[in-house]
Design a protein around this motif. Structure first.
Motif, PDB file in Angstrom:
ATOM      1  N   LYS A  32       0.851  -1.196   0.000  1.00  0.00           N
ATOM      2  CA  LYS A  32       0.000   0.000   0.000  1.00  0.00           C
ATOM      3  C   LYS A  32       0.883   1.241   0.000  1.00  0.00           C
ATOM      4  N   VAL A  33       0.751   2.059  -1.041  1.00  0.00           N
ATOM      5  CA  VAL A  33       1.496   3.314  -1.146  1.00  0.00           C
ATOM      6  C   VAL A  33       0.567   4.458  -0.767  1.00  0.00           C
ATOM      7  N   GLU A  34       1.006   5.287   0.172  1.00  0.00           N
ATOM      8  CA  GLU A  34       0.166   6.377   0.663  1.00  0.00           C
ATOM      9  C   GLU A  34       0.905   7.709   0.559  1.00  0.00           C
ATOM     10  N   ASP A  35       0.327   8.643  -0.187  1.00  0.00           N
ATOM     11  CA  ASP A  35       0.812  10.023  -0.276  1.00  0.00           C
ATOM     12  C   ASP A  35       2.324  10.090  -0.551  1.00  0.00           C
ATOM     13  N   SER A  85      -0.970   7.564  -4.359  1.00  0.00           N
ATOM     14  CA  SER A  85      -1.499   6.516  -3.479  1.00  0.00           C
ATOM     15  C   SER A  85      -2.125   5.409  -4.316  1.00  0.00           C
ATOM     16  N   ASP A 106      -2.803   0.653  -4.038  1.00  0.00           N
ATOM     17  CA  ASP A 106      -2.472  -0.601  -3.359  1.00  0.00           C
ATOM     18  C   ASP A 106      -2.582  -1.754  -4.334  1.00  0.00           C
ATOM     19  N   THR A 155       8.202   6.264  -9.194  1.00  0.00           N
ATOM     20  CA  THR A 155       7.372   5.608  -8.175  1.00  0.00           C
ATOM     21  C   THR A 155       7.875   4.191  -7.916  1.00  0.00           C
ATOM     22  N   SER A 175       5.448  10.403   3.408  1.00  0.00           N
ATOM     23  CA  SER A 175       5.250   9.337   2.420  1.00  0.00           C
ATOM     24  C   SER A 175       5.281   7.983   3.129  1.00  0.00           C
ATOM     25  N   LYS A 176       4.423   7.079   2.673  1.00  0.00           N
ATOM     26  CA  LYS A 176       4.395   5.728   3.251  1.00  0.00           C
ATOM     27  C   LYS A 176       4.364   4.681   2.143  1.00  0.00           C
ATOM     28  N   ASN A 233       6.251  -0.049   7.144  1.00  0.00           N
ATOM     29  CA  ASN A 233       6.721   1.007   6.256  1.00  0.00           C
ATOM     30  C   ASN A 233       8.140   0.715   5.773  1.00  0.00           C
ATOM     31  N   THR A 283     -10.259  14.390  -4.753  1.00  0.00           N
ATOM     32  CA  THR A 283     -10.530  13.047  -5.271  1.00  0.00           C
ATOM     33  C   THR A 283     -12.022  12.740  -5.172  1.00  0.00           C
TER      34      THR A 283
END
Length: 356
Positions: free
Chosen positions: A8-11, A30, A32, A52, A71-72, A79, A310
């Motif tokens: 899961k990629v967040e911000d 973001s 997943d 990315t 960023s996560k 993480n 969004t």
């Protein structure tokens, strides 16, 4: 298939510091991906797709490259950006591997193919070099390279383009990673070899339940492989959803423009391709409004002044566009939907690409 995302990629925000200023290459991405799922990230060159993927692999390095605070990148809830160097090495190649865009550049020209595969196996598995060599031969055979016992002792220049790409895949899957990132794996290959490489990736995904992140600008590759699609533009994901939603129900003008630039099966001879006017924005000083506004046929004043939020359209389908605001004139919406009907009218296109 697991309901919990494997990755899961967040911000995610990534910048590069150059003599001209800070290039904001990735701006709040973001998404997943679950085990056994193929996520295609699509967009034109320079939109941030490869950056990315390199951020996920911890290949963005300072002082030029910087992953911003906040960023996560969560792998099984942990993480990746907070791992120490030893843990990052175990993740990179062991849990998550990458097929790079140009195998000729990515492979070491001074090392035999077998040694490059064995090196990866020994680093992540507790086996000796003799056992690793046998595994490497089996891997070369698994990816369709003939005479693997002989080929293992050859150099990259002795392989054809398609075989080098297969060798890259062998290196990537050597340690049975749970996530496989394929960065434009069919670039510079002829159409027949492209189909073989994509079929190989699809087969490996099905046999090993691997999550695949496919970086591409080719809608044909997406149609034949992906479950989900994230459309990127100017460092942002501007639309995401299932493959069918993106192909048949696009909700962002950029997605629609990309689909419009793909040749159609029913076109007559010498049909002119549609193009997207203008050029992408300068990411040293990104626009304050929608990044696509100046190239958009449906641009309104608000598009130039404010970034759209969004919009959650259906389960799993999201977009960032002012067209979905309640105050947008119906005439503008109608123009978009009329154009969309023309472009997405032929539902045989995806099936034809898949060979159904």
């Amino acid at each position: 298939m697991s309901q919990e995302p494997l990755l899961k990629v967040e911000d995610l925000k990534v910048s590069f510091h150059t003599y001209a200023g800070e290039v904001q290459a990735v701006r709040g991405v973001s998404f997943d991906v679950k085990a056994g799922e193929v996520l295609a990230i699509i967009g034109e060159s320079g939109c941030g797709k490869s950056v990315t993927s390199r951020a996920i692999m911890s290949l963005v390095r300072g002082p030029q490259g910087e992953i911003k605070k906040g960023s996560k990148i969560l792998y099984e809830g942990k993480n990746v950006l907070e791992l120490n160097k030893k843990e990052q090495r175990a993740f990179r190649g062991g849990e998550c591997s990458m097929i790079f865009q140009d195998a000729l550049v990515s492979l070491n020209p001074t090392m035999k193919i077998g040694k490059q595969i064995i090196e990866n196996i020994v680093q992540h598995k507790k086996i000796n070099k003799k056992e690793a060599r046998q595994e490497a031969i089996q891997l070369l055979e698994a990816v369709g390279i003939p005479n693997p016992e002989k080929r293992i002792d050859q150099y990259p220049f002795e392989f054809s383009g398609g075989m080098r790409q297969r060798a890259m895949i062998a290196i990537a899957i050597a340690c049975n990673p749970k996530i496989l990132i394929a960065d434009e794996p069919t670039t510079a290959l002829d159409v027949t070899i492209q189909a073989q490489i994509m079929e190989l990736i699809k087969s490996l995904k099905e046999k090993r339940n691997t999550a695949v992140i496919l970086i591409t600008h080719d809608f044909g590759v997406v149609a034949g492989s992906a479950n989900k699609v994230a459309v990127m533009y100017a460092g942002q994901v501007i639309e995401s959803g299932s493959r069918d939603e993106i192909f048949y129900n696009p909700q962002h003008p950029y997605t629609l423009a990309l689909l419009g630039s793909v040749p159609k099966l029913e076109w007559a001879n010498k049909q002119l391709l549609q193009t997207i006017k203008g050029t992408p924005p300068d990411l040293i000083s990104p626009p304050k409004g929608c990044a696509f506004a100046k190239r958009c046929n449906y641009c309104m004043n608000v598009c130039l002044e404010e970034m759209p939020g969004t919009s959650d359209l259906e389960a799993g389908h999201h977009t960032r566009c002012w067209l979905h605001d309640q105050e947008v004139p119906e005439s503008v919406k109608k123009m978009f939907y009329d154009d969309r009907k023309i472009i997405t009218d032929n539902e045989n296109d995806v099936a034809a690409v898949e060979g159904e």
